[in-house]
Design a protein around this motif. Structure first.
Motif, PDB file in Angstrom:
ATOM      1  N   LEU A 171       1.077  -1.148   0.242  1.00  0.00           N
ATOM      2  CA  LEU A 171      -0.179   0.091  -0.044  1.00  0.00           C
ATOM      3  C   LEU A 171       0.768   1.264  -0.029  1.00  0.00           C
ATOM      4  O   LEU A 171       0.299   1.802  -0.666  1.00  0.00           O
ATOM      5  CB  LEU A 171      -0.861  -0.073   1.033  1.00  0.00           C
ATOM      6  CG  LEU A 171      -2.173   1.268   1.203  1.00  0.00           C
ATOM      7  CD1 LEU A 171      -3.076   0.621  -0.023  1.00  0.00           C
ATOM      8  CD2 LEU A 171      -2.574   0.712   3.047  1.00  0.00           C
ATOM      9  N   LEU A 172       1.757   1.102   0.872  1.00  0.00           N
ATOM     10  CA  LEU A 172       3.116   2.532   1.093  1.00  0.00           C
ATOM     11  C   LEU A 172       3.261   2.570  -1.135  1.00  0.00           C
ATOM     12  O   LEU A 172       3.756   3.586  -0.886  1.00  0.00           O
ATOM     13  CB  LEU A 172       4.076   1.691   2.010  1.00  0.00           C
ATOM     14  CG  LEU A 172       4.948   3.068   1.439  1.00  0.00           C
ATOM     15  CD1 LEU A 172       4.242   4.255   2.209  1.00  0.00           C
ATOM     16  CD2 LEU A 172       6.270   2.635   2.826  1.00  0.00           C
ATOM     17  N   PHE A 173       4.384   1.498  -1.195  1.00  0.00           N
ATOM     18  CA  PHE A 173       4.257   2.003  -2.528  1.00  0.00           C
ATOM     19  C   PHE A 173       3.719   2.135  -3.278  1.00  0.00           C
ATOM     20  O   PHE A 173       3.495   3.119  -4.776  1.00  0.00           O
ATOM     21  CB  PHE A 173       4.638   0.491  -2.863  1.00  0.00           C
ATOM     22  CG  PHE A 173       5.187   0.604  -4.824  1.00  0.00           C
ATOM     23  CD1 PHE A 173       6.567   0.937  -5.260  1.00  0.00           C
ATOM     24  CD2 PHE A 173       4.323  -0.056  -5.535  1.00  0.00           C
ATOM     25  CE1 PHE A 173       6.909   0.850  -6.190  1.00  0.00           C
ATOM     26  CE2 PHE A 173       4.597  -0.583  -6.889  1.00  0.00           C
ATOM     27  CZ  PHE A 173       5.798   0.415  -7.469  1.00  0.00           C
ATOM     28  N   SER A 174       2.021   2.133  -3.360  1.00  0.00           N
ATOM     29  CA  SER A 174       1.190   2.695  -4.208  1.00  0.00           C
ATOM     30  C   SER A 174       0.960   3.766  -4.030  1.00  0.00           C
ATOM     31  O   SER A 174       0.742   4.761  -4.468  1.00  0.00           O
ATOM     32  CB  SER A 174      -0.601   1.771  -3.465  1.00  0.00           C
ATOM     33  OG  SER A 174      -0.457   0.343  -4.145  1.00  0.00           O
ATOM     34  N   VAL A 175       0.922   4.315  -2.380  1.00  0.00           N
ATOM     35  CA  VAL A 175       0.531   5.711  -2.904  1.00  0.00           C
ATOM     36  C   VAL A 175       2.103   6.360  -3.061  1.00  0.00           C
ATOM     37  O   VAL A 175       1.701   7.946  -3.837  1.00  0.00           O
ATOM     38  CB  VAL A 175       0.719   6.088  -1.430  1.00  0.00           C
ATOM     39  CG1 VAL A 175       0.968   7.508  -0.236  1.00  0.00           C
ATOM     40  CG2 VAL A 175       0.294   5.456   0.057  1.00  0.00           C
ATOM     41  N   LEU A 176       3.253   5.898  -3.026  1.00  0.00           N
ATOM     42  CA  LEU A 176       4.214   7.045  -3.541  1.00  0.00           C
ATOM     43  C   LEU A 176       4.554   7.181  -4.903  1.00  0.00           C
ATOM     44  O   LEU A 176       4.797   7.722  -5.580  1.00  0.00           O
ATOM     45  CB  LEU A 176       5.887   5.858  -2.913  1.00  0.00           C
ATOM     46  CG  LEU A 176       6.635   5.713  -1.841  1.00  0.00           C
ATOM     47  CD1 LEU A 176       6.964   4.959  -1.475  1.00  0.00           C
ATOM     48  CD2 LEU A 176       6.481   7.278  -1.500  1.00  0.00           C
ATOM     49  N   VAL A 177       3.519   5.896  -5.824  1.00  0.00           N
ATOM     50  CA  VAL A 177       3.369   5.469  -6.993  1.00  0.00           C
ATOM     51  C   VAL A 177       2.857   6.677  -7.620  1.00  0.00           C
ATOM     52  O   VAL A 177       2.689   7.576  -8.517  1.00  0.00           O
ATOM     53  CB  VAL A 177       3.087   4.639  -7.549  1.00  0.00           C
ATOM     54  CG1 VAL A 177       2.346   4.592  -9.244  1.00  0.00           C
ATOM     55  CG2 VAL A 177       3.620   2.884  -7.967  1.00  0.00           C
ATOM     56  N   ALA A 199      11.852  13.868  -1.616  1.00  0.00           N
ATOM     57  CA  ALA A 199      12.171  14.434   0.178  1.00  0.00           C
ATOM     58  C   ALA A 199      10.314  14.403   0.694  1.00  0.00           C
ATOM     59  O   ALA A 199      10.654  13.769   1.899  1.00  0.00           O
ATOM     60  CB  ALA A 199      11.549  16.282  -0.204  1.00  0.00           C
ATOM     61  N   PHE A 200       9.630  13.816  -0.107  1.00  0.00           N
ATOM     62  CA  PHE A 200       8.261  12.918   0.801  1.00  0.00           C
ATOM     63  C   PHE A 200       8.866  11.650   1.295  1.00  0.00           C
ATOM     64  O   PHE A 200       8.152  11.456   2.621  1.00  0.00           O
ATOM     65  CB  PHE A 200       6.930  12.655  -0.698  1.00  0.00           C
ATOM     66  CG  PHE A 200       6.089  11.822  -0.259  1.00  0.00           C
ATOM     67  CD1 PHE A 200       4.771  13.292   0.358  1.00  0.00           C
ATOM     68  CD2 PHE A 200       5.718  10.315  -0.218  1.00  0.00           C
ATOM     69  CE1 PHE A 200       3.626  11.844   0.516  1.00  0.00           C
ATOM     70  CE2 PHE A 200       4.700   9.879   0.303  1.00  0.00           C
ATOM     71  CZ  PHE A 200       3.789  11.163   0.278  1.00  0.00           C
ATOM     72  N   THR A 201       9.241  11.153   0.576  1.00  0.00           N
ATOM     73  CA  THR A 201       9.897  10.199   1.457  1.00  0.00           C
ATOM     74  C   THR A 201      11.147  10.529   2.873  1.00  0.00           C
ATOM     75  O   THR A 201      10.612   9.331   3.714  1.00  0.00           O
ATOM     76  CB  THR A 201      10.871   8.991   0.355  1.00  0.00           C
ATOM     77  OG1 THR A 201       9.791   8.841  -0.635  1.00  0.00           O
ATOM     78  CG2 THR A 201      10.797   7.397   0.950  1.00  0.00           C
ATOM     79  N   ALA A 202      11.759  10.878   2.332  1.00  0.00           N
ATOM     80  CA  ALA A 202      12.996  10.876   3.348  1.00  0.00           C
ATOM     81  C   ALA A 202      11.888  11.895   4.646  1.00  0.00           C
ATOM     82  O   ALA A 202      12.294  11.714   6.210  1.00  0.00           O
ATOM     83  CB  ALA A 202      13.705  12.238   3.282  1.00  0.00           C
TER      84      ALA A 202
END
Length: 418
Positions: free
Chosen positions: A155-161, A182-185
């Motif tokens: 689900l986290l991967f989907s959000v990042l996509v 920056a979002f991920t960091a």
């Protein structure tokens, strides 16, 4: 006013230097502790509460390390906390984002062809997306999904996509990938600040006050730490991407960014397994290479139609227009077209060059006005361009570039006074 460009460039360099140094410290310690944790051995006669131990040699000495899943029976007199590496990395990164992309929003952040935003709107989206991203991620982790880590990771991967696509619809290609990093960091550092460190403090306080610490706090921290472990390598790629136009300046850059997160999983899975068992699954390297080949292919799958007239007629922003109207622009345009455009073209004519360096195009008057600051810094103040002065740019032409850029600054200052 014009000297501010030089001062600001050195400030950006200093902050970037700090950011890189602190990131090395954070990533280094993170990778070290993951490897240490996975390499622990359960041996006889461990102290009460100890999960495992490991012997290491470094710098001419031997180290004997033991890990407690919850806490030791007695609190040690000296306890080292690993937190400032993460905090300093995020704070310096946030400062760099402000210096480069917020202050230089008209140049580096806003793409009028995608979204006609004012500076304050672009900055608000930039800052707001980082904050909202953490809130949504934290909510998902604290929900029942936290008991299903594999599904949560998907689900986290989907959000990042989705975020990769969303940033690409609003910002310049360079800013889009940088913001995804920056979002991920931000998620990673917030995990340390809001979850991992507070949970560790609870355990320490319980131990100091004679209570048996609750193992759930370690379990929660472990989930967030695992996420950080798999997100680290993609963040490094995204932060470096602004130097490579094949990553950020192509039609499918948002898909490239999404695929990079998959390579982060495959690479870290190999090393995590290697540290835990002594042998890593070699198939992960094959998958990583295939994904990277797909990324390289996507970077060249452009649908550019060569409509240069549309580019020339694209409206300039007020920031860009002042350079097009400044004294000496026609002279500088002739210089740039004669000395730079053979490389900085949408279809470069320089032998062996297939893409414009850094994705900077200098074929039209609009291109030149938009890249005024880079031309000034790279070919006026410094002699970085052309490389090794391969096209023979004379000193007097560099002086003309400086005069043109500075005249625009003086005109702007005069307007401000009036």
């Amino acid at each position: 006013m014009y000297d501010l460009a030089i001062i600001w460039d050195w400030i950006a360099f200093a902050v970037r230097w700090l950011h890189v140094v602190t990131a090395i410290a954070w990533i280094g310690s993170s990778f070290y502790f993951v490897a240490l944790d996975l390499g622990l051995k359960k041996v006889p006669h461990l102290p009460v509460g100890a999960h495992g131990e490991e012997w290491q040699v470094h710098g001419g000495g031997f180290y004997h390390i033991q890990k407690y899943l919850v806490a030791p029976e007695n609190m040690p007199d000296h306890l080292v906390w690993f937190k400032w590496e993460s905090y300093a990395t995020w704070l310096s990164g946030a400062a760099l984002l402000m210096v480069v992309y917020w202050v230089g929003a008209e140049l580096f952040l806003i793409d009028p062809a995608k979204a006609d935003l004012s500076v304050w709107q672009a900055v608000l989206i930039s800052a707001g997306s980082l904050t909202i991203g953490w809130i949504c991620y934290d909510f998902l982790c604290k929900s029942r999904l936290g008991e299903h880590p594999t599904f949560l990771m998907f689900l986290l991967f989907s959000v990042l996509v989705i975020m990769s696509w969303g940033y690409d619809q609003i910002f310049t290609g360079r800013a889009a990938l940088l913001h995804l990093g920056a979002f991920t960091a931000t998620i990673m550092t917030a995990n340390v600040f809001f979850i991992i460190m507070p949970n560790q403090r609870i355990v320490v306080k319980d131990l100091q006050e004679g209570r048996i610490p609750d193992p759930k706090y370690g379990k929660i921290a472990k989930l967030r730490s695992t996420h950080n472990n798999y997100l680290t390598l993609p963040v490094v790629f995204l932060m470096l991407s602004n130097h490579y136009p094949l990553a950020f300046a192509t039609e499918y850059s948002w898909i490239i960014a999404a695929l990079i997160f998959l390579t982060g999983v495959t690479i870290r899975h190999y090393f995590n397994t290697l540290h835990a068992t002594g042998t890593g699954p070699h198939w992960t390297w094959a998958v990583t290479v295939l994904i990277f080949i797909l990324i390289a292919w996507l970077s060249t799958a452009s649908t550019w139609d060569g409509d240069y007239d549309a580019i020339e007629n694209q409206a300039l922003t007020a920031y860009e227009q002042r350079y097009a109207d400044a004294a000496g622009f026609e002279e500088v345009q002739d210089i740039v077209l004669g000395r730079c455009s053979m490389c900085h073209a949408r279809e470069p004519v320089w032998e062996g060059m297939h893409w414009a360096p850094k994705g900077v195009h200098l074929e039209t008057s609009a291109d030149i006005a938009r890249a005024a600051r880079e031309i000034y810094m790279q070919s006026g103040v410094s002699h970085a361009m052309p490389p090794a002065n391969i096209t023979g740019l004379p000193a007097e032409d560099r002086i003309r570039i400086v005069r043109w850029f500075r005249s625009a600054g003086r005109d702007q200052a005069a307007l401000a006074r009036n």
